[in-house]
Design an enzyme around this catalytic site. Structure first.
Site, PDB file in Angstrom:
ATOM      1  N   HIS A 288       0.829  -1.205   0.000  1.00 47.31           N
ATOM      2  CA  HIS A 288       0.000   0.000   0.000  1.00 47.31           C
ATOM      3  C   HIS A 288       0.860   1.250   0.000  1.00 47.31           C
ATOM      4  O   HIS A 288       0.526   2.258  -0.636  1.00 47.31           O
ATOM      5  CB  HIS A 288      -0.926  -0.007   1.225  1.00 47.31           C
ATOM      6  CG  HIS A 288      -2.134  -0.872   1.036  1.00 47.31           C
ATOM      7  ND1 HIS A 288      -2.745  -1.528   2.060  1.00 47.31           N
ATOM      8  CD2 HIS A 288      -2.833  -1.195  -0.079  1.00 47.31           C
ATOM      9  CE1 HIS A 288      -3.780  -2.210   1.594  1.00 47.31           C
ATOM     10  NE2 HIS A 288      -3.840  -2.027   0.306  1.00 47.31           N
ATOM     11  N   GLU A 530      -5.475 -17.857 -19.694  1.00 51.52           N
ATOM     12  CA  GLU A 530      -4.199 -17.833 -18.978  1.00 51.52           C
ATOM     13  C   GLU A 530      -3.674 -19.221 -18.641  1.00 51.52           C
ATOM     14  O   GLU A 530      -2.686 -19.359 -17.918  1.00 51.52           O
ATOM     15  CB  GLU A 530      -4.347 -16.998 -17.700  1.00 51.52           C
ATOM     16  CG  GLU A 530      -5.493 -17.421 -16.819  1.00 51.52           C
ATOM     17  CD  GLU A 530      -5.731 -16.461 -15.659  1.00 51.52           C
ATOM     18  OE1 GLU A 530      -4.814 -15.690 -15.310  1.00 51.52           O
ATOM     19  OE2 GLU A 530      -6.835 -16.503 -15.088  1.00 51.52           O
ATOM     20  N   ASP A 554       0.338 -15.156 -16.205  1.00 47.30           N
ATOM     21  CA  ASP A 554       0.167 -16.541 -15.767  1.00 47.30           C
ATOM     22  C   ASP A 554       0.374 -17.520 -16.913  1.00 47.30           C
ATOM     23  O   ASP A 554       0.910 -18.613 -16.716  1.00 47.30           O
ATOM     24  CB  ASP A 554      -1.228 -16.740 -15.159  1.00 47.30           C
ATOM     25  CG  ASP A 554      -1.252 -16.388 -13.685  1.00 47.30           C
ATOM     26  OD1 ASP A 554      -0.165 -16.256 -13.090  1.00 47.30           O
ATOM     27  OD2 ASP A 554      -2.353 -16.245 -13.119  1.00 47.30           O
ATOM     28  N   CYS A 601      -4.031  -8.453 -21.687  1.00 41.59           N
ATOM     29  CA  CYS A 601      -3.928  -7.626 -20.475  1.00 41.59           C
ATOM     30  C   CYS A 601      -2.731  -7.994 -19.601  1.00 41.59           C
ATOM     31  O   CYS A 601      -2.658  -7.571 -18.447  1.00 41.59           O
ATOM     32  CB  CYS A 601      -5.212  -7.721 -19.655  1.00 41.59           C
ATOM     33  SG  CYS A 601      -5.548  -9.364 -18.981  1.00 41.59           S
TER      34      CYS A 601
END
Length: 689
Positions: A288, A530, A554, A601
Site C-alpha cells: 500500500h 491464462e 500466468d 492484459c
C-alpha cells in the site's frame, strides 16, 4: 627490513577506534609487524585495543616502526593514511564514499538531492508476568486505550490527507479495520488473560501468529496485508510504550527520505513541496505504501535492503527511479551526467504526455484501443488522465482481503457502482474473484494447500463456494446499469467449467428478475485465457464466449513451468519464447474465426518491443499498467501498421527467444528511430497484471 618514521595525527577525533582499525587492517594486508611509540611507551600495532591505549589526540605525534620485507611500501601507505586523516572530513565523520545500491522501482523519475533519515524508533517490548487479576484487567484497559489512541490518530490522518493521495483514503480505513480485527484485537486480549502477560508482549505474539498463518502463501496480496498489520501493530506498541514516531510533515528543505520502511500514514504526512524522493530498505511494488507513494509522482525505490545503514544524514544521492538505482555520494562527473539525464527524461516525459489524450491510431489509419489494468477505484481517475479508453482489467480481490470475513453484497455493489460511474461511458472489464482458497477458505479447519497456484483458486474456488460467488455476481449485475460492464471469468481450463460459471450467472439473473431488480441483460461474458489447456481449445471456447482477454503473466508461467518471482529460475521467464508467441497467435486466430473480440492484459501489453509483435499478429486492443499508456500510444501513432505486419510475417518461425528479441530490436530501430534516440527502454515502466 626495518622502517621507522614519525607520523602526526591530523584528524579531528584523534586515534579513535575507526582509525586504529584502519592501521591494523593495513598491517595485516602487508603481513608487516608494526610497533607504535608515544611518550616513550611502545605498543603492538596489530592490536586495536593497544593502539587506543596511546590516547593520541589531534596534533599528537607517534613513532611508527615497521619490520618486514615490504616495510618501506607499508610505511609509505601508512603515512598517506595519516595524511588523509584516516578518510575523515573536518567534522570527524568518514569522508563520503561512492556506493551503488539497487532496489525495485515503484515510481519513475530521476532526482539529485540530500538524504534525510526518518527516525524510526521501534518500540522496545519486554516480557512481564502479571501477578493477579487486578493487574490483568489493568493491562487490558491499557491495551484498549492504546488501540483507541491509534484509531484517533488514523482519523486525524484521514482528515488531513493531501490531494495527491486522497483517493487512497480506503487504505487508512483498512488500518482502522485491522485494529478491530479479532485476529489482532481479541487474540491479544485473550492472551493477556490466559497467559497473564503484558499487553505489548501479547500483541507481538498475536502479530507473530498472523505472520505464521500466512508465511507459506506466496501471494502479493497477503504480503501487502501483512505490511498493514505490522504498521498498525507498531502504532499501538508506540502508544503503549510512549514512543513518538518521527513525522515528515515538518520538513523545511528539499530532501530525499531514507527509511527502513514507511507506512501509509507516513505517506499521508508527506509535504510534497519538500520530499524529492523516497528510499526504503524493505517493501515491494504492490505494498500500500508503494501504491500511494506512486501517486505523489516522485521517484520511489523500495527493497534496497541496507539503505538506511549505508546512507548517512546529508549524503548526496542520485536516485534513478527508472532503473531502481541509487548512487551515494557520486563524483562530480556522475552528477553532471545525471543532470543531463534529468533533462533527457523531462523531454521524454513531455513528448509522451503530449499524445496521451490522442487516439492510438497508426500512421495508416488503424485504430488500436488502449485500456488500463487497475485494482483500486482511486486508480480509475489516474488511468483516464493517462489516456486510457476504459479499464481492461478491474481486479476485485481487495475487498475480500481487508476483512476477516466475506464482504456483503451492498459493500461490493457500492464499489462496483462507483467504478462504473467513474469510467463511463468507457467500458470496464471486471474480473471475478481470482484468489487462492488459502486466503479465503470458508472452512476454517480445512487443510492448507502445498501448492496454492495449482490448487483451489480463482474460478475453481468460486464454483466450490457458490454463495460467495453468487453474492459477487449479484453485485456486479446490479452495478452494471450504472456504466458499461464486461464480465470476465479467470483461470478457465475447459469448456464445462466455463459453461458451469455461466449457469451460475444465469441463476443469479433469474433471481434478480424475480425481485424486479434491473441489470444489463446484454452484458458481454468473456474468458481470461491464462492456462495452456484453454489455449489448446480456444476454438471451442470461442463458440461460447463473447470475448477473450489473454493474461500473459500466468500463461507464460504455466506454459514454461517458471515462477518469475523465484530468483533461482526467474532468468528462464521468457516472454518472447516461441511457444508463448504461438499460443497468443492461436487465441487470436480462434477469436477471429468466431468473430469475437480479443485483447491482451498481461505485462506484454506495456512492453515497447512486444507491442510490435502483438499488433503484427492482429491484436487491436491492449490493457496495461497506467504508467505505460502514454509511451505505447506514442509508439502506435508513429507506426505504419501495414509495414509492421509485412515485416513481422515470419516472426512465428524464429526458434528461440534470443532470435525473436534480436529480430524485433532490429525492426524497431528501422521503424521507430526517434524512439530509440530517446533511449526509451531506460524509462519504460513494467506493467502488472
Amino acid at each position: 627490513m626495518e622502517e621507522i618514521r614519525s607520523l602526526k595525527v591530523t584528524n579531528e577525533l584523534g586515534m579513535h577506534a575507526r582509525a586504529a582499525g584502519k592501521i591494523v587492517e593495513l598491517a595485516n594486508r602487508y603481513g608487516t609487524r608494526l610497533f607504535l611509540k608515544k611518550d616513550g611507551r611502545e605498543i603492538d600495532g596489530s592490536s586495536i585495543l593497544s593502539i587506543l591505549t596511546l590516547a593520541c589526540p589531534k596534533g599528537g605525534e607517534i613513532e611508527a616502526r615497521a619490520v618486514g620485507k615490504d616495510a618501506k611500501r607499508f610505511m609509505d601507505e601508512l603515512e598517506e593514511l595519516f595524511k588523509d586523516k584516516f578518510g575523515e572530513t573536518a567534522a570527524g565523520q568518514p569522508s563520503p564514499r561512492r556506493r551503488l545500491l539497487k532496489g525495485f522501482s515503484v515510481s519513475p523519475g530521476i532526482v539529485i538531492g540530500k538524504a534525510h533519515h526518518l527516525a524510526q524508533f521501534k518500540a522496545q517490548v519486554f516480557h512481564r508476568r502479571l501477578l493477579n487479576e487486578e493487574e490483568v484487567e489493568s493491562e487490558i484497559d491499557r491495551f484498549k486505550r492504546a488501540v483507541e489512541m491509534a484509531k484517533e490518530q488514523i482519523r486525524k490522518f484521514k482528515s488531513a490527507i493531501p490531494e495527491p493521495v486522497e483517493g487512497y483514503v480506503f487504505v487508512l480505513d483498512t488500518h482502522s479495520m485491522i485494529l478491530k480485527d479479532s485476529m489482532l484485537f481479541d487474540s491479544t486480549m485473550q492472551m493477556i488473560r490466559k497467559e497473564k502477560i503484558n499487553a505489548g508482549w501479547a500483541l507481538e505474539k498475536s502479530v507473530r501468529n498472523i505472520h505464521r498463518l500466512f508465511r507459506e502463501v506466496e501471494d502479493d496480496y497477503i504480503g501487502r496485508r501483512m505490511d498493514d498489520v505490522d504498521s498498525v501493530s507498531e502504532r499501538v506498541l508506540g502508544n503503549l510504550t510512549g514512543v513518538e514516531p518521527d513525522s515528515l510533515a515538518d520538513l523545511k528543505e528539499e530532501v530525499i527520505v531514507v527509511a527502513h520502511t514507511l507506512s501509509p500514514c507516513d505517506i499521508v504526512e508527506i509535504n510534497v513541496d519538500y520530499v524529492q524522493g523516497i528510499l526504503t530498505d524493505v517493501g515491494g511494488r504492490t505494498s500500500h505504501m508503494a501504491i500511494m507513494s506512486e501517486a505523489l509522482e516522485i521517484p520511489v525505490i523500495v527493497g534496497l535492503e541496507r539503505a538506511s545503514d549505508v546512507i548517512l544524514e546529508g549524503d548526496v544521492l542520485i536516485v534513478d527511479g527508472n532503473a531502481g538505482e541509487v548512487i551515494v555520494n557520486p563524483d562530480p562527473d556522475a552528477i553532471l551526467s545525471y543532470e543531463e539525464e534529468i533533462k533527457r527524461y523531462a523531454n521524454y516525459k513531455s513528448a509522451i504526455d503530449r499524445v496521451r489524450h490522442l487516439p492510438a491510431e497508426t500512421l495508416d489509419g488503424h485504430k488500436i484501443t488502449i485500456k488500463a489494468n487497475i485494482e483500486f477505484i482511486a486508480e480509475a481517475k489516474a488511468a483516464l488522465e493517462s489516456g486510457a479508453e476504459g479499464i481492461g482489467l478491474y481486479r476485485t480481490e481487495y475487498l475480500y482481503l481487508i476483512r476477516n470475513d466475506f464482504p456483503d453484497e451492498e459493500s461490493l455493489f457500492e464499489d462496483y457502482s462507483q467504478i462504473a460511474k467513474t469510467v463511463a461511458p468507457h467500458p470496464v472489464t471486471i474480473r471475478t474473484l481470482d484468489i487462492a482458497s488459502d486466503n479465503m477458505i470458508s472452512d476454517k479447519e480445512a487443510k492448507r494447500e502445498d501448492n496454492p497456484a495449482l490448487g483451489l483458486r480463482s474460478i475453481r474456488f468460486c464454483l466450490k463456494e457458490r454463495e460467495v460467488f453468487k453474492t459477487q455476481l449479484r453485485a456486479i449485475l446490479r452495478a452494471s446499469v450504472h456504466g458499461n460492464f464486461k464480465l470476465m471469468f479467470p483461470m478457465i481450463s475447459g469448456l464445462e467449467q466455463f459453461l458451469e460459471a455461466k449457469r451460475v450467472l444465469r441463476s443469479v439473473m433469474r433471481s434478480l428478475d424475480r425481485e424486479g431488480i434491473e441489470y444489463d441483460k446484454e452484458m458481454p461474458i468473456g474468458i481470461l485465457i491464462e492456462i495452456p489447456s484453454a489455449v489448446s481449445i480456444s476454438d471451442i471456447l470461442a463458440k461460447h464466449a463473447d470475448f477473450f482477454s489473454i493474461g500473459t503473466n500466468d500463461l507464460i508461467q504455466y506454459a514454461l513451468a517458471i515462477d518469475r518471482d523465484n530468483e533461482h529460475v526467474a532468468g528462464l521467464y521468457e516472454p518472447f519464447h516461441p511457444a508463448v508467441l504461438k499460443m497468443v497467435n492461436q487465441v487470436i486466430e480462434s477469436a477471429k474465426k468466431e468473430g469475437i473480440d480479443v485483447s491482451l492484459c498481461g505485462e506484454l501489453a506495456g512492453d515497447p518491443l512486444a507491442i510490435l509483435i502483438l499488433i503484427s499478429l492482429g491484436l487491436e486492443e491492449f490493457s496495461m499498467n497506467i504508467g505505460s499508456i502514454p509511451l505505447i500510444k506514442k509508439m502506435i501513432r508513429m507506426l505504419p501498421l501495414r509495414e509492421v505486419r509485412q515485416g513481422f510475417k515470419d516472426i512465428l518461425q524464429l526458434p528461440t527467444s534470443k532470435r525473436v528479441e534480436d529480430f524485433v530490436l532490429k525492426k524497431a530501430n528501422e521503424l521507430l528511430p526517434d524512439i530509440f534516440e530517446e533511449d526509451v527502454f531506460r524509462y519504460r515502466t513494467p506493467g502488472t497484471a
